[in-house]
Design a protein around this motif. Structure first.
Motif, PDB file in Angstrom:
ATOM      1  N   PRO A   5       0.761  -0.968   0.016  1.00  0.00           N
ATOM      2  CA  PRO A   5       0.094  -0.444   0.068  1.00  0.00           C
ATOM      3  C   PRO A   5       1.090   1.367  -0.291  1.00  0.00           C
ATOM      4  O   PRO A   5       1.856   1.324   0.336  1.00  0.00           O
ATOM      5  N   ALA A   6       0.289   2.359  -0.342  1.00  0.00           N
ATOM      6  CA  ALA A   6       0.721   3.948  -0.362  1.00  0.00           C
ATOM      7  C   ALA A   6       1.310   4.292   1.573  1.00  0.00           C
ATOM      8  O   ALA A   6       0.190   3.381   1.219  1.00  0.00           O
ATOM      9  N   GLU A   7       2.259   4.418   1.093  1.00  0.00           N
ATOM     10  CA  GLU A   7       2.432   5.306   2.412  1.00  0.00           C
ATOM     11  C   GLU A   7       2.367   6.755   2.774  1.00  0.00           C
ATOM     12  O   GLU A   7       2.984   7.730   2.100  1.00  0.00           O
ATOM     13  N   THR A  53      -4.013  14.022   6.180  1.00  0.00           N
ATOM     14  CA  THR A  53      -4.357  13.859   5.597  1.00  0.00           C
ATOM     15  C   THR A  53      -6.163  13.878   5.734  1.00  0.00           C
ATOM     16  O   THR A  53      -6.651  13.494   6.657  1.00  0.00           O
ATOM     17  N   ASP A  54      -6.617  13.846   4.744  1.00  0.00           N
ATOM     18  CA  ASP A  54      -7.925  13.458   3.837  1.00  0.00           C
ATOM     19  C   ASP A  54      -8.354  12.204   3.458  1.00  0.00           C
ATOM     20  O   ASP A  54      -7.492  11.244   2.863  1.00  0.00           O
ATOM     21  N   THR A  65      -7.631   7.787  -0.637  1.00  0.00           N
ATOM     22  CA  THR A  65      -6.876   9.099  -0.072  1.00  0.00           C
ATOM     23  C   THR A  65      -7.301  10.194  -1.695  1.00  0.00           C
ATOM     24  O   THR A  65      -7.727   9.946  -2.504  1.00  0.00           O
ATOM     25  N   PRO A  66      -7.103  11.142  -1.434  1.00  0.00           N
ATOM     26  CA  PRO A  66      -7.225  12.212  -2.241  1.00  0.00           C
ATOM     27  C   PRO A  66      -6.398  12.182  -3.935  1.00  0.00           C
ATOM     28  O   PRO A  66      -7.909  11.724  -4.949  1.00  0.00           O
ATOM     29  N   ASP A  67      -5.981  11.464  -4.118  1.00  0.00           N
ATOM     30  CA  ASP A  67      -5.082  10.595  -5.209  1.00  0.00           C
ATOM     31  C   ASP A  67      -5.103   9.378  -5.493  1.00  0.00           C
ATOM     32  O   ASP A  67      -5.352   8.913  -6.698  1.00  0.00           O
ATOM     33  N   GLY A  68      -6.650   8.942  -4.709  1.00  0.00           N
ATOM     34  CA  GLY A  68      -7.139   7.715  -5.126  1.00  0.00           C
ATOM     35  C   GLY A  68      -6.505   6.385  -4.861  1.00  0.00           C
ATOM     36  O   GLY A  68      -6.344   5.296  -5.167  1.00  0.00           O
ATOM     37  N   ILE A  87      -6.859  12.752  10.719  1.00  0.00           N
ATOM     38  CA  ILE A  87      -7.291  12.688   9.646  1.00  0.00           C
ATOM     39  C   ILE A  87      -8.160  13.671   8.790  1.00  0.00           C
ATOM     40  O   ILE A  87      -9.785  13.391   9.966  1.00  0.00           O
ATOM     41  N   HIS A  88      -8.971  13.846   7.990  1.00  0.00           N
ATOM     42  CA  HIS A  88     -10.625  14.782   7.417  1.00  0.00           C
ATOM     43  C   HIS A  88     -10.834  13.219   6.579  1.00  0.00           C
ATOM     44  O   HIS A  88     -10.301  13.700   5.818  1.00  0.00           O
ATOM     45  N   PHE A  89     -11.777  12.969   7.600  1.00  0.00           N
ATOM     46  CA  PHE A  89     -12.710  11.567   7.279  1.00  0.00           C
ATOM     47  C   PHE A  89     -13.926  12.205   6.287  1.00  0.00           C
ATOM     48  O   PHE A  89     -15.238  12.302   6.815  1.00  0.00           O
ATOM     49  N   LYS A  90     -14.197  11.417   5.165  1.00  0.00           N
ATOM     50  CA  LYS A  90     -15.542  11.945   4.049  1.00  0.00           C
ATOM     51  C   LYS A  90     -16.181  10.440   4.184  1.00  0.00           C
ATOM     52  O   LYS A  90     -15.286   9.759   3.290  1.00  0.00           O
TER      53      LYS A  90
END
Length: 604
Positions: A56-58, A68-69, A88-91, A107-110
């Motif tokens: 996974p991306a770190e 992070t969003d 994440t915002p960039d998918g 974490i800005h969680f949507k």
């Protein structure tokens, strides 16, 4: 159930100055002003079976902060199952959050979940930017406790942080799709154990559905090499094992598999019941970093390693219901792996007398648990296989058979993992508190797991699940109650005896803290290290006593003051009521630690 909207469809049309009769055409094949709506995106896409795994991306902290969003989405598949994913915002899916002791995590969680049986994604797009007409009172995400298929929240499994809203509360916090992004802000303790943790939804009644669909991700607290300097400089690899509904539920067993001794039976939820043979159809498929390893042939995911290279593997069992018993095979022979940490805590930590590494040929990892161990790449010209051996979950349990997971190929040109431990390791400071195993408990409590068929005359009727304090009558967890089942004073150390009075394996877990396993059905065990999940053996009718574990519970950290839960981490059982509520009061509080009718029961 329809997704909760701030306004009805008719009211929305009125707000936009549209006639209600035009709503259908608006939500048809064209968007506003006849502009075609974009095709649905494969938001929660997964690699093909047999693919090479990718880590996974770190996301790493900088200057003491990781911000992070993050959003959660769902996607209904053609077979009727639903995937869930964090993006994440960039998918990037399910990013690994990497923090240091003392860092702040923001974490800005949507919540972008939608009922897949309605047109709500189109509604959202059609009315983007429209004035909001409030036809109902907005729910307070910190207090509502709303439980719907599109509600969610986040739990930071294993972290010792306050169980309050915007940090790690799962009792009242419920985030809806129409809410603004919800801020999680928590501080990692200065003395936090370095190791592997994870995040996932913990909405009562829907935890299994969302986690089974893939809603989970890893969280790493840096610094394990400070607890064990021999690890310094090792490449580290993250392996997340999840379960999911069977891709091929109607397939016959592989022709290469020994025949099961009993025919496959299904429980009331439609999962395969334990065959008792180690073979047969599993209850769920498994995946490795989202690469599915489906029944019946189990094509393993792929990985290349340099011959003989030593790596630190951080393995998370993010399954909803599946137990793992991991082994690494070379030419079918189990290899020694060096376990250095369990459930986020190094074996040698906070005064533990454990050796810093224990060399074993297999390691059990129940749902929710983590194991960190050193492996060695296979010899040149050879290969290795990561497998899970069968786990006996009991006659009432589900089938977790032998199966391959990951094929490792020796390759001198294999790429390195994306992260490595620092080469230089500054030792951790001396512990501020005595080792919990050397601290006498102030009291002993007894709890027990039990189950009951809803209709005793119908073996296919739903099962009720209970986790009960001894002396009480079993009853399912009540999410609407504010009454604590157990009250503890911060600063105390207690022993809990957890019995299993059912014929199914259960997996005890408590939020906010770790514990030491002291004995197994009355027999002392040598485990001078900590856990936050542990198996409790199942009951057999010929037993003279219920099987049990005895745990040394550590309530000394002041960060745990508040109300949180303990439960079976088989999420089907948790959602079904196998959970209790515990309240930790400040040390200065004078209060009874046991309900009046239980006082002096089971105390030593």
């Amino acid at each position: 159930m329809r997704r909760l909207l701030p306004i009805s469809c008719a009211a929305a049309a009125a707000c936009l100055g549209l006639a209600a009769s035009s709503l259908t055409s608006l939500l048809g094949a064209t968007g506003p002003q006849n502009a075609p709506l974009p095709p649905p995106q494969d938001a929660c896409s997964r690699p093909k079976p047999g693919s090479a795994i990718a880590e996974p991306a770190e996301l790493r902290s900088h200057d003491g902060v990781l911000e992070t969003d993050l959003r959660i989405l769902d996607q209904k598949l053609a077979d009727g199952t639903t995937r869930y994913c964090y993006l994440t915002p960039d998918g990037k899916p399910s990013p690994t959050l990497r923090v240091k002791p003392g860092d702040e995590l923001v974490i800005h969680f949507k919540n972008d979940l939608a009922d897949p049986d309605t047109g709500t994604p189109a509604i959202d797009q059609a009315f983007a930017g429209a004035p909001i007409c409030t036809a109902k009172k907005k729910l307070d995400a910190c207090e509502s406790g709303a439980m719907t298929p599109v509600s969610t929240n986040l739990h930071f499994h294993g972290l010792t942080v306050p169980p309050v809203c915007h940090q790690d509360d799962v009792l009242k916090t419920s985030i809806q799709p129409d809410d603004m992004p919800f801020d999680y802000r928590l501080r990692i303790g200065d003395d936090a154990a370095p190791g592997l943790y994870w995040y996932h939804p913990h909405l009562h009644g829907f935890s299994k559905t969302q986690v089974l669909g893939g809603a989970s991700g890893a969280l790493i607290i840096e610094g394990i090499e400070r607890a064990n300097p021999d690890l310094a400089g090792l490449p580290e690899r993250l392996i997340v094992i999840r379960d999911q509904d069977l891709l091929n539920p109607d397939a016959p067993p592989s022709k290469f598999e020994p025949p099961a001794m009993s025919k496959s039976q299904l429980d009331s939820d439609g999962d395969a019941v334990n065959s008792g043979t180690g073979f047969g159809k599993p209850s769920k498929d498994l995946s490795v970093n989202f690469v599915a390893v489906p029944y019946p042939n189990y094509p393993p995911a792929q990985l290349s390693m340099k011959p003989g290279e030593r790596q630190l593997w951080r393995v998370l069992n993010a399954s909803a219901i599946t137990y793992l018993n991991l082994a690494l095979l070379v030419r079918r022979a189990p290899q020694k792996i060096g376990v250095v940490g369990l459930d986020g805590v190094p074996l040698q930590f906070q005064g533990s007398p454990s050796q810093p590494v224990q060399w074993v040929d297999h390691v059990g990892v129940p749902p929710g648990s983590r194991a960190e161990f050193v492996v060695e790449g296979p010899p040149a010209g050879s290969g290795a296989l990561l497998v899970t051996r069968a786990v006996d979950t009991g006659p009432a349990g589900e089938n977790d058979p032998n199966r391959a997971l990951l094929a490792i190929t020796a390759n001198a040109d294999a790429s390195e993992p994306q992260s490595a431990l620092p080469v230089h390791a500054e030792p951790l400071p001396k512990p501020q508190r005595p080792w919990v195993g050397d601290t006498a408990p102030v009291r002993v409590r007894k709890l027990f797991f039990s189950e009951k068929q809803e209709n005793a005359n119908d073996p296919n009727s739903p099962t009720k699940f209970f986790l009960t304090t001894d002396g009480e009558d079993p009853k399912p967890f009540d999410p609407h109650s504010d009454t604590a089942d157990i009250v503890v004073r911060q600063g105390d150390v207690e022993d809990w005896i957890i019995e299993n009075r059912s014929m199914e394996l259960h997996d005890f877990h408590i939020h906010q803290l770790h514990f030491q396993l002291r004995d197994w059905s009355g027999i002392a065990v040598n485990e001078p290290f900590l856990r936050d999940t542990v198996n409790v053996p199942y009951y057999k009718s010929r037993m003279l006593a219920y099987p049990s574990v005895r745990l040394r519970m550590d309530f000394r950290d002041p960060n745990i003051v508040g109300t949180f839960v303990y439960h079976c981490h088989v999420l089907e059982h948790e959602d079904g009521g196998m959970m209790g509520r515990i309240k930790v009061v400040p040390r200065s509080t004078v209060t009874s630690t046991t309900p009046t009718h239980q006082q002096n029961k089971g105390e030593l």
